[in-house]
Design an enzyme around this catalytic site. Sequence first.
Site, PDB file in Angstrom:
ATOM      1  N   ASP A  36      -7.040   4.729  -4.536  1.00 17.98           N
ATOM      2  CA  ASP A  36      -7.923   4.045  -3.314  1.00 17.98           C
ATOM      3  C   ASP A  36      -8.128   6.246  -2.716  1.00 17.98           C
ATOM      4  O   ASP A  36      -7.967   6.319  -4.007  1.00 17.98           O
ATOM      5  CB  ASP A  36      -6.865   3.966  -1.697  1.00 17.98           C
ATOM      6  CG  ASP A  36      -7.260   3.253  -0.673  1.00 17.98           C
ATOM      7  OD1 ASP A  36      -7.960   2.403  -0.907  1.00 17.98           O
ATOM      8  OD2 ASP A  36      -7.054   4.540  -0.008  1.00 17.98           O
ATOM      9  N   LYS A  61       0.584  -0.886  -0.219  1.00 17.47           N
ATOM     10  CA  LYS A  61       0.219  -0.002   0.187  1.00 17.47           C
ATOM     11  C   LYS A  61       1.240   0.880   0.263  1.00 17.47           C
ATOM     12  O   LYS A  61       2.494   1.262   0.313  1.00 17.47           O
ATOM     13  CB  LYS A  61      -1.000  -0.377   1.298  1.00 17.47           C
ATOM     14  CG  LYS A  61      -2.145   0.497   1.072  1.00 17.47           C
ATOM     15  CD  LYS A  61      -3.088   0.109   0.151  1.00 17.47           C
ATOM     16  CE  LYS A  61      -4.046   0.964   0.315  1.00 17.47           C
ATOM     17  NZ  LYS A  61      -5.426   0.070  -0.404  1.00 17.47           N
TER      18      LYS A  61
HETATM   19  P1  NDP Z   1     -13.090   7.684  -2.413  1.00 16.13           P
HETATM   20  O1  NDP Z   1     -11.658   9.078  -2.625  1.00 16.13           O
HETATM   21  O2  NDP Z   1     -13.109   7.985  -3.883  1.00 16.13           O
HETATM   22  O3  NDP Z   1     -13.845   8.169  -1.629  1.00 16.13           O
HETATM   23  C1  NDP Z   1     -13.790   8.276  -0.273  1.00 16.13           C
HETATM   24  C2  NDP Z   1     -15.205   8.892   0.368  1.00 16.13           C
HETATM   25  O4  NDP Z   1     -14.928   9.056   1.691  1.00 16.13           O
HETATM   26  C3  NDP Z   1     -15.485  10.795   0.042  1.00 16.13           C
HETATM   27  O5  NDP Z   1     -16.768  10.629   0.166  1.00 16.13           O
HETATM   28  C4  NDP Z   1     -14.605  10.469   0.767  1.00 16.13           C
HETATM   29  O6  NDP Z   1     -15.661  12.035   1.807  1.00 16.13           O
HETATM   30  C5  NDP Z   1     -15.112  10.090   2.257  1.00 16.13           C
HETATM   31  N1  NDP Z   1     -14.477  10.385   3.727  1.00 16.13           N
HETATM   32  C6  NDP Z   1     -12.684  10.258   3.641  1.00 16.13           C
HETATM   33  N2  NDP Z   1     -12.385  10.215   4.724  1.00 16.13           N
HETATM   34  C7  NDP Z   1     -13.608  10.644   5.178  1.00 16.13           C
HETATM   35  C8  NDP Z   1     -13.297  10.813   7.054  1.00 16.13           C
HETATM   36  N3  NDP Z   1     -12.424  10.952   7.841  1.00 16.13           N
HETATM   37  N4  NDP Z   1     -14.803  11.091   7.399  1.00 16.13           N
HETATM   38  C9  NDP Z   1     -15.649  10.785   6.080  1.00 16.13           C
HETATM   39  N5  NDP Z   1     -15.868  10.161   5.027  1.00 16.13           N
HETATM   40  C10 NDP Z   1     -14.581  10.523   4.665  1.00 16.13           C
HETATM   41  O7  NDP Z   1     -12.336   6.459  -1.615  1.00 16.13           O
HETATM   42  P2  NDP Z   1     -12.409   5.803  -2.410  1.00 16.13           P
HETATM   43  O8  NDP Z   1     -14.193   4.754  -2.613  1.00 16.13           O
HETATM   44  O9  NDP Z   1     -11.853   4.317  -3.666  1.00 16.13           O
HETATM   45  O10 NDP Z   1     -12.269   4.421  -0.933  1.00 16.13           O
HETATM   46  C11 NDP Z   1     -13.497   4.301   0.420  1.00 16.13           C
HETATM   47  C12 NDP Z   1     -12.574   3.160   1.024  1.00 16.13           C
HETATM   48  O11 NDP Z   1     -12.809   2.210   0.224  1.00 16.13           O
HETATM   49  C13 NDP Z   1     -11.364   3.421   1.775  1.00 16.13           C
HETATM   50  O12 NDP Z   1     -11.501   2.649   2.961  1.00 16.13           O
HETATM   51  C14 NDP Z   1      -9.899   2.498   0.834  1.00 16.13           C
HETATM   52  O13 NDP Z   1      -9.541   1.724   0.791  1.00 16.13           O
HETATM   53  C15 NDP Z   1     -11.402   1.028   0.486  1.00 16.13           C
HETATM   54  N6  NDP Z   1     -11.201  -0.036  -0.974  1.00 16.13           N
HETATM   55  C16 NDP Z   1     -11.127   1.140  -1.741  1.00 16.13           C
HETATM   56  C17 NDP Z   1     -11.294   0.330  -3.021  1.00 16.13           C
HETATM   57  C18 NDP Z   1     -10.634   1.179  -4.291  1.00 16.13           C
HETATM   58  O14 NDP Z   1     -10.865  -0.149  -5.818  1.00 16.13           O
HETATM   59  N7  NDP Z   1     -10.698   2.100  -4.794  1.00 16.13           N
HETATM   60  C19 NDP Z   1     -10.002  -0.845  -2.547  1.00 16.13           C
HETATM   61  C20 NDP Z   1     -10.601  -1.569  -1.277  1.00 16.13           C
HETATM   62  C21 NDP Z   1     -10.710  -0.825  -0.777  1.00 16.13           C
HETATM   63  P3  NDP Z   1     -14.769  13.851   1.129  1.00 16.13           P
HETATM   64  O15 NDP Z   1     -14.830  13.709  -0.372  1.00 16.13           O
HETATM   65  O16 NDP Z   1     -15.635  14.880   1.958  1.00 16.13           O
HETATM   66  O17 NDP Z   1     -13.741  13.750   1.685  1.00 16.13           O
END
Ligand code: NDP
Length: 448
Positions: free
Chosen positions: A169, A129
């Site tokens: 991510d 990662k």
């Molecule tokens: P994105 O950046 O596309 O989206 C993240 C979302 O989560 C946004 O809506 C963001 O809101 C919100 N968010 C982030 N930090 C916080 C916080 N501290 N409190 C509240 N909301 C928060 O990321 P992904 O969708 O790619 O990833 C989301 C999760 O899934 C992570 O844990 C990642 O590790 C996991 N994941 C992702 C994969 C992938 O293929 N993308 C694969 C496997 C796991 P805001 O815009 O306001 O920050």
Amino acid sequence: MATLDPHLQSIYEVVLRRNHGEQEFHQAVFEVFESLAPVVRKHPEYADNQVLERLCEPERQVIFRVPWVNDAGEVEINRGFRVEYSSVLGPFKGGLRFHPSVNLGIIKFLGFEQIFKNALTGLPIGGGKGGSDFDPKGRSEREIMAFCQSFMTELYRHIGEYTDVPAGDIGVGGREIGYLFGQYKRITNRYESSVLTGKGLGWGGSRVRKEATGYGTVFFADEMLRARGDSLDGKRVAVSGSGNVAIYAAEKAQELGGTVVACSDSGGFVIDSAGLDVTLLKHVKEVRRERISAYAAQRGSATYVAGGSVWDVDCDVALPCATQNELGEDAAIRLIKNGVTLVAEGANMPATPSAIRALLGAGVLFAPGKAANAGGVATSALEMQQNASRDSWTSEYTEARLGTIMRGIHERCAGAADEFGSPGNYVVGANTSSFVQIADAIIALGVI
Ligand code: NDP
């Protein structure tokens, strides 16, 4: 806090001492160790070969300076990370996160989780990662490109299709992967497609990769329900986040008959009594790159609530898809009170240990992220297969492969939970079945 068996506790204490202050990493290790007592009892060779001690130390940890110039002509300095955690099952594989909260402990916890998740897919990929404390919010296109180019100017020497294959991510989507891939290509003078996954469809990307994590999470939840003669049809679903994972989890949940009544971002949440309009949500988030408050402003059936918790919304199924430790014990108790029957983690470690204990104690079906969100990395491995064979598969074929992989993960988790004495407990199932595979490979490859 739960207690560990004495052998596991002594190793955990060394982890605490050697990784001072890295709370998320401690939490991820503890959560896996909690499941392993019956495994180490059944397999004394793991203790004899110091398998756990070896697994708790990443193979390589790289930290580097990322200097770049902002639109005001000022130099900014960020910190870059790549933790190459374990390559016993294949090249290091795992995403890059750009978020101001990123530090070594967070990247290490994500890398540790990734080893188990990647093993569960049954595909030949190790765990890693990376990321940076760079905050992409409010940055211009030029600033994003400048940052990505500087980040890759250091990262390129550590990665490669047989070495380490990053992906996206939080904060890293198709746009960022494009700039990173472009800079890698320029520096190395090689069109090495499978050095990164999550690429655009016109230049080596896989169909369904963008959708895969969210879709896979819902496939896994659906499989849990089917195993009990139930389905998503007619269920009210709440999703946290509104990024890549959340959007496609919402899309698939509605395709399978659920109604997604809420989603969120770090500023607040949206309740949409008619069920989310995913096309509008995609336009707001992916095209216009706006906040979810803008979604509510354009949708008559939706209300935006600033602050607060999406877990206050009544639902049958909860899909935490935002970030680590976003669903604490209080939220779990509210969900239980409001009638939740299933929680599946689309994000990595979004539920705290006490939240998980509360949910399991109340008989709620619970899917840990390392199983439920493994569809993203699995489809990245399918992207690598397509790149290696210079091929491009259809959406139907790729989604069918994803479905088969998620059913396989469900079967492995359910089988291992039975074998190690915790039927129906997917946390135990995911941790034990992946650990056995990794531990056997560690012993087979010798002391390296
Ligand atoms: P994105 O950046 O596309 O989206 C993240 C979302 O989560 C946004 O809506 C963001 O809101 C919100 N968010 C982030 N930090 C916080 C916080 N501290 N409190 C509240 N909301 C928060 O990321 P992904 O969708 O790619 O990833 C989301 C999760 O899934 C992570 O844990 C990642 O590790 C996991 N994941 C992702 C994969 C992938 O293929 N993308 C694969 C496997 C796991 P805001 O815009 O306001 O920050």
